[in-house]
Design an enzyme around this catalytic site. Structure first.
Site, PDB file in Angstrom:
ATOM      1  N   SER A  67       0.853  -1.166   0.036  1.00  0.00           N
ATOM      2  CA  SER A  67       0.009   0.061   0.054  1.00  0.00           C
ATOM      3  C   SER A  67       0.879   1.177  -0.074  1.00  0.00           C
ATOM      4  CB  SER A  67      -1.018  -0.017   1.284  1.00  0.00           C
ATOM      5  OG  SER A  67      -1.803  -1.116   1.223  1.00  0.00           O
TER       6      SER A  67
HETATM    7  N1  SAH Z   1      -1.420  -4.843   3.960  1.00  0.00           N
HETATM    8  C1  SAH Z   1      -0.675  -4.828   2.919  1.00  0.00           C
HETATM    9  C2  SAH Z   1      -1.482  -4.579   1.766  1.00  0.00           C
HETATM   10  C3  SAH Z   1      -1.566  -5.673   0.665  1.00  0.00           C
HETATM   11  S1  SAH Z   1      -2.948  -5.406  -0.617  1.00  0.00           S
HETATM   12  C4  SAH Z   1       0.877  -4.286   3.040  1.00  0.00           C
HETATM   13  O1  SAH Z   1       0.879  -3.506   3.892  1.00  0.00           O
HETATM   14  O2  SAH Z   1       1.519  -4.565   2.064  1.00  0.00           O
HETATM   15  C5  SAH Z   1      -4.158  -6.513  -0.081  1.00  0.00           C
HETATM   16  C6  SAH Z   1      -3.856  -7.540   0.357  1.00  0.00           C
HETATM   17  O3  SAH Z   1      -4.987  -8.413   0.830  1.00  0.00           O
HETATM   18  C7  SAH Z   1      -3.359  -8.697  -0.729  1.00  0.00           C
HETATM   19  O4  SAH Z   1      -2.190  -9.397  -0.444  1.00  0.00           O
HETATM   20  C8  SAH Z   1      -4.503  -9.705  -1.072  1.00  0.00           C
HETATM   21  O5  SAH Z   1      -4.073 -11.129  -1.345  1.00  0.00           O
HETATM   22  C9  SAH Z   1      -5.224  -9.706   0.381  1.00  0.00           C
HETATM   23  N2  SAH Z   1      -6.643 -10.135   0.391  1.00  0.00           N
HETATM   24  C10 SAH Z   1      -7.552  -9.920  -0.263  1.00  0.00           C
HETATM   25  N3  SAH Z   1      -8.674 -10.710  -0.083  1.00  0.00           N
HETATM   26  C11 SAH Z   1      -8.514 -11.284   1.082  1.00  0.00           C
HETATM   27  C12 SAH Z   1      -9.108 -12.397   2.032  1.00  0.00           C
HETATM   28  N4  SAH Z   1     -10.397 -12.654   2.094  1.00  0.00           N
HETATM   29  N5  SAH Z   1      -8.203 -12.675   3.234  1.00  0.00           N
HETATM   30  C13 SAH Z   1      -7.108 -12.331   3.494  1.00  0.00           C
HETATM   31  N6  SAH Z   1      -6.162 -11.483   2.692  1.00  0.00           N
HETATM   32  C14 SAH Z   1      -7.009 -11.058   1.472  1.00  0.00           C
END
Ligand code: SAH
Length: 218
Positions: A67
């Site tokens: 992010s």
């Molecule tokens: N917090 C992360 C942001 C990653 S983007 C960071 O600091 O880098 C969002 C993430 O949510 C992705 O890796 C995606 O695979 C995950 N995601 C999407 N739906 C999800 C679900 N139902 N359960 C767990 N993770 C999920």
């Protein structure tokens, strides 16, 4: 390839990023200190070394993103984490957000649905520094019933609706920060579970996250 060297140049760029976040309205000193302490370039391929401290999202494995720092700071500030609070994060991704919360002395439980990302993360050097983070491979819509209830819950993917099981896993007085919306933009919401179980709702800025998807992905 990733490289784990934190030079004076990286530290200088990080300081500039913190100044930018202040200009953009981030005031929580604990959030700013956490961002100043975490080498964001460690989370990215070395090809991104020169841009790692720009206030932008970047691609990581499995078509996901780390992010934007402003988004991480914004959500962390809304979450208002206190030392030793139990925090559940949905969407581990790069684990940058988890480590910001860990720097703020939270007990972090984080769930990722992409097996590839979950496995890549296991080898990440910086994990050894944060023993207050527990990583889970699973579906965030289910939460972690056996580890709850939680003081705080943060969702870092675009939620199509507020997952009822996550509301259940919030302590009375607990808060959830969640971007909600099915289209390209989501509105950031902060939900507070009142002692009588009712939910108080506050609305904030719009953001654009990758979607929160159902089930696990092998
Ligand atoms: N917090 C992360 C942001 C990653 S983007 C960071 O600091 O880098 C969002 C993430 O949510 C992705 O890796 C995606 O695979 C995950 N995601 C999407 N739906 C999800 C679900 N139902 N359960 C767990 N993770 C999920």
């Amino acid at each position: 390839m990733r490289t784990y060297e934190d030079s004076y140049r990286h530290k200088g760029l990080r300081k500039q990023l913190v100044d930018l976040l202040k200009q953009k309205g981030i005031t929580d000193e604990r959030v700013l200190a956490a961002i100043n302490n975490i080498p964001r370039h460690f989370f990215l391929d070395s090809a991104f070394d020169k841009v790692a401290y720009e206030d932008r999202a970047f691609p990581i494995e499995a078509d996901q993103t780390i992010s934007q720092p402003y988004t991480v700071a914004y959500q962390s500030q809304l979450l208002d984490v206190r030392s030793f609070e139990k925090v559940l994060e949905i969407g581990t991704g790069s684990s940058y957000q988890s480590m910001v919360l860990a720097e703020m002395q939270a007990q972090v439980f984080t769930i990722e649905r992409q097996k590839k990302l979950f496995d890549v993360g296991k080898k990440f050097e910086l994990r050894k520094k944060y023993l207050n983070i527990k990583y889970f491979y699973g579906d965030g819509f289910e939460g972690l019933p056996t580890y709850g209830p939680f003081d705080k819950i943060i969702i870092t993917a675009a939620a199509p609706f507020i997952p009822p099981k996550l509301i259940e896993q919030l302590k009375p007085g607990g808060k959830m920060v969640i971007p909600v919306g099915a289209g390209d933009v989501q509105q950031m919401l902060r939900l507070t579970k009142m002692p009588d179980g009712t939910i108080q709702r506050e609305q904030f800025e719009n953001f654009s996250f990758v979607p929160m998807l159902d089930g696990k992905n092998a």
